[in-house]
Every structure is written in C-alpha cells, then in structure tokens.
Write an enzyme that holds these catalytic residues in place. Structure first.
Site, PDB file in Angstrom:
ATOM      1  CB  SER A  69      -0.895  -0.227   1.310  1.00 23.04           C
ATOM      2  OG  SER A  69      -1.775   0.940   1.023  1.00 23.04           O
ATOM      3  CG  ASP A  70       2.743   4.746  -1.648  1.00 24.30           C
ATOM      4  OD1 ASP A  70       3.937   4.430  -0.935  1.00 24.30           O
ATOM      5  OD2 ASP A  70       2.751   5.925  -2.137  1.00 24.30           O
ATOM      6  CB  THR A  71      -0.957   7.045   1.693  1.00 28.54           C
ATOM      7  OG1 THR A  71      -1.766   5.922   2.180  1.00 28.54           O
ATOM      8  CG2 THR A  71      -2.153   8.193   2.105  1.00 28.54           C
TER       9      THR A  71
END
EC number: 3.6.1.9
Length: 191
Positions: A69-71
C-alpha cells in the site's frame, strides 16, 4: 486451508488498522527502492508504488497473499510527499490551509501470478490555519514522516474541517475495500 496474508509495509498505521479488525497477518517490509513514474497520474503512482512493494515481497512468499500500500496527498494535481525539513512542512501546511485536497491510497494484492491493484480517493478540507497552529504542530515532529505533512489520526486531526470518502484510506489503508477484495481471493478470517 486458509490463505496467509503478508503486509509488505513497516507502517505502524497500516499494521494497527489490520489489527483493529483482528485480521491475521505477518509483516515483511519491502526493501524495494521505490521509483515514481512521473508520466503517471497520482492514482497510477499510488497503485504502482503499492505494487512495487507487494511484488518485491511476493517473490519470497509465492503461496501467500501479499498486500502492498502507498498513500499520497494531492493538491492541484501535484503530489505532496513527506516533508524534507520543518520549513517544508510549514510551507505545505500553509498551502493546504483553508483548502480542499485529496488523499489517494493505492493497494496491491499479489498472490503468485495473480495481481490486483486499486485505489481510494478521499477529499479532505482544512480549516484556515494560523501561523501559530502550524508552527506548534510542526514542532511536535508528527508531520515529518507523513505525506502532506500531517497525520489525520494524530494531532493533525485538529486541522480537518471535513472529509468526504474513506477515513481509513487517509490513515493509510482503505480497510473496508481491502477486506472485500481479500475475501474474493478466498481469504477467510473470523472476528
């Protein structure tokens, strides 16, 4: 036999979110040197970065489901990363003061040859911020490892006027969507 989940992230927030729902998982932090493709849109960037992390760890766990995941925080179509200095954090927060921005979180699920990516977009609006509020917040150190220079789950919550979308995506992982996608892959757990 139930499938096992590996979180390809050292993010304490993502770990806490999965634990909050009593999801069984192990952590194996990706060592991939994340590369941003500057030809990609912000949504493509977060999905690609999530996939880079998940693919890196999936090579070690071909029979597991690996979650990456990456934000990113986006303002006026520009990605605002983690601040390199306190001065940059102040500048970012001054820019977001009284305005709406987007938080995009990309998710990648890799299981052997099966790959799936998706993202969630949440609109966040800040109250107008005073110089004193920004300065005091930056002095706490909280914004220094956060995309967009704030953490909604911490002291940065005091800046948020409104949110439209998935709160948990802003924290770092769109929990509800992620659970639904895992279930489609045969991942079963009970609370």
């Amino acid at each position: 036999m139930n499938k096992e989940l590996i979180l390809a992230s050292g993010s304490p927030r993502r770990k806490e979110l999965l634990q909050q729902l009593h999801i069984p998982f192990s952590v194996h932090v990706s060592n991939v040197d994340e590369k941003v493709n500057h030809n990609y849109s912000p949504s493509e960037v977060v999905m690609d970065l999530a996939l880079q992390k998940a693919s890196d760890v999936a090579t070690l766990y071909p029979n597991h489901i690996v979650l990456g995941s990456d934000t990113v925080v986006v303002y006026k179509d520009s990605i605002l990363g983690k601040p390199a200095s306190e001065a940059e954090a102040v500048k970012t927060l001054e820019m977001l003061s009284g305005k709406k921005h987007q938080v995009l979180t990309g998710v990648a699920l890799v299981e052997g040859e099966q790959v799936q990516t998706f993202y969630e977009k949440t609109d966040v609006e800040f109250w107008p911020l005073t110089v004193d509020e920004i300065t005091q917040y930056v002095r706490t150190g909280e914004p220094m490892d956060k995309a967009g220079s704030y953490g909604i789950q911490g002291l940065g919550a005091m800046f948020v006027k409104s949110i439209q979308g998935d709160y948990f995506s802003v924290v770092g992982l769109p929990l509800s969507r992620t659970i639904r996608e895992l279930r489609k892959r045969g991942f079963v757990y009970s609370i």
